[in-house]
Motif scaffolding. Structure first.
Motif, mmCIF file in Angstrom:
data_model
loop_
_atom_site.group_PDB
_atom_site.id
_atom_site.type_symbol
_atom_site.label_atom_id
_atom_site.label_comp_id
_atom_site.label_asym_id
_atom_site.label_seq_id
_atom_site.Cartn_x
_atom_site.Cartn_y
_atom_site.Cartn_z
ATOM 1 N N ARG A 87 0.831 -1.210 0.000
ATOM 2 C CA ARG A 87 0.000 0.000 0.000
ATOM 3 C C ARG A 87 0.864 1.258 0.000
ATOM 4 N NH1 ARG A 87 -3.412 1.970 -2.582
ATOM 5 N NH2 ARG A 87 -3.406 4.091 -1.934
ATOM 6 N N GLU A 88 1.936 1.223 0.775
ATOM 7 C CA GLU A 88 2.851 2.369 0.817
ATOM 8 C C GLU A 88 3.489 2.599 -0.552
ATOM 9 O OE1 GLU A 88 6.990 3.365 3.067
ATOM 10 O OE2 GLU A 88 5.369 2.586 4.326
ATOM 11 N N TRP A 91 0.882 4.119 -2.813
ATOM 12 C CA TRP A 91 0.608 5.505 -2.438
ATOM 13 C C TRP A 91 1.662 6.445 -3.019
ATOM 14 C CZ3 TRP A 91 -3.379 7.920 0.091
ATOM 15 C CH2 TRP A 91 -3.176 9.265 0.388
ATOM 16 N N HIS A 95 0.744 9.443 -5.314
ATOM 17 C CA HIS A 95 0.432 10.639 -4.532
ATOM 18 C C HIS A 95 1.687 11.263 -3.952
ATOM 19 C CE1 HIS A 95 -3.754 9.326 -4.568
ATOM 20 N NE2 HIS A 95 -3.359 8.146 -4.141
ATOM 21 N N TYR A 100 -0.670 9.931 3.697
ATOM 22 C CA TYR A 100 -0.405 8.509 3.900
ATOM 23 C C TYR A 100 -0.439 8.127 5.379
ATOM 24 C CZ TYR A 100 1.443 3.876 3.989
ATOM 25 O OH TYR A 100 1.577 2.537 4.239
#
Length: 168
Positions: A87-88, A91, A95, A100
Motif C-alpha cells: 500500500r505504501e 501511495w 500521490h 499517507y
C-alpha cells in the motif's frame, strides 16, 4: 455475529485466485493487482478469526485456540505487513507523501489489535488468566434497518431507531 455463515474464507480465497490471474494477464497493473491479491489473502484468514476464536473458546478446545493464536493470528500479521508495504509503494507511486499517515495509522491499529488478541489468548493458554471475558460476551448483530427490515453489514442505526441510515 454479522459475518457468521457468510463463507468469507472461501469467498476471499477464490477472489485472491481470480485477482492473481488478472495480475498475470495485466502486467502494467501488477502492483495494483498484487495489493488486492494480498488484501484478499489477508481477509481469507482474518475474516472469520473472531468467530473461530469464540467457537474454540466456547467449546474449550485448547488445541484450536493454540493453532489460532500461533498460526492464524501470525499469518494475519504477516499478510498485514505485506499489505502495508504494498500500500505504501502504491501511495507514493500515485500521490505526494501527505495523507499517507492516515493509512499508516489505521493499519498500525489493526496490527495492534491482532497483537493484543494474540497476547490475551496466549495468557489464557498459559493459565496466567482464567478466562477471556471478551470471548464470553454474546456476539451482537447490528440493529436491523428499521426502514426496510434488512440486516445489512453497513446498517447504521442510532439507539432505538430514532435515527437510521435511511432517514439521516
Amino acid at each position: 455475529a454479522q459475518v457468521k455463515g457468510l463463507g468469507l474464507k472461501q469467498y476471499y480465497s477464490d477472489l485472491a485466485a481470480k485477482i492473481k490471474l488478472e495480475k498475470e494477464e495485466n502486467k502494467e497493473y501488477a502492483n495494483l493487482f498484487g495489493y488486492y491479491e494480498v488484501l484478499c489473502r489477508y481477509l481469507s484468514v482474518k475474516g472469520e478469526l473472531g468467530i473461530e476464536l469464540k467457537a474454540a473458546y466456547d467449546s474449550g478446545n485448547l488445541v484450536a485456540l493454540t493453532e489460532l493464536e500461533k498460526d492464524t493470528i501470525s499469518a494475519c500479521l504477516d499478510y498485514l505487513e505485506e499489505l502495508r508495504v504494498l500500500r505504501e509503494e502504491l501511495w507514493f507511486a500515485e500521490h505526494n507523501p501527505f495523507g499517507y499517515e492516515v493509512i499508516d495509522i489505521r493499519l498500525g491499529g489493526v496490527k495492534a489489535r491482532l497483537e493484543y488478541a494474540s497476547r490475551r489468548v496466549r495468557a489464557y493458554l498459559d493459565k496466567k488468566i482464567d478466562r477471556l471475558p471478551e470471548l464470553e460476551s454474546k456476539r451482537l448483530l447490528f440493529r436491523e434497518d428499521l426502514k426496510d427490515k434488512d440486516m445489512k453489514l453497513t446498517s447504521c442505526n442510532y439507539w432505538k431507531g430514532i435515527v437510521t441510515a435511511g432517514n439521516m
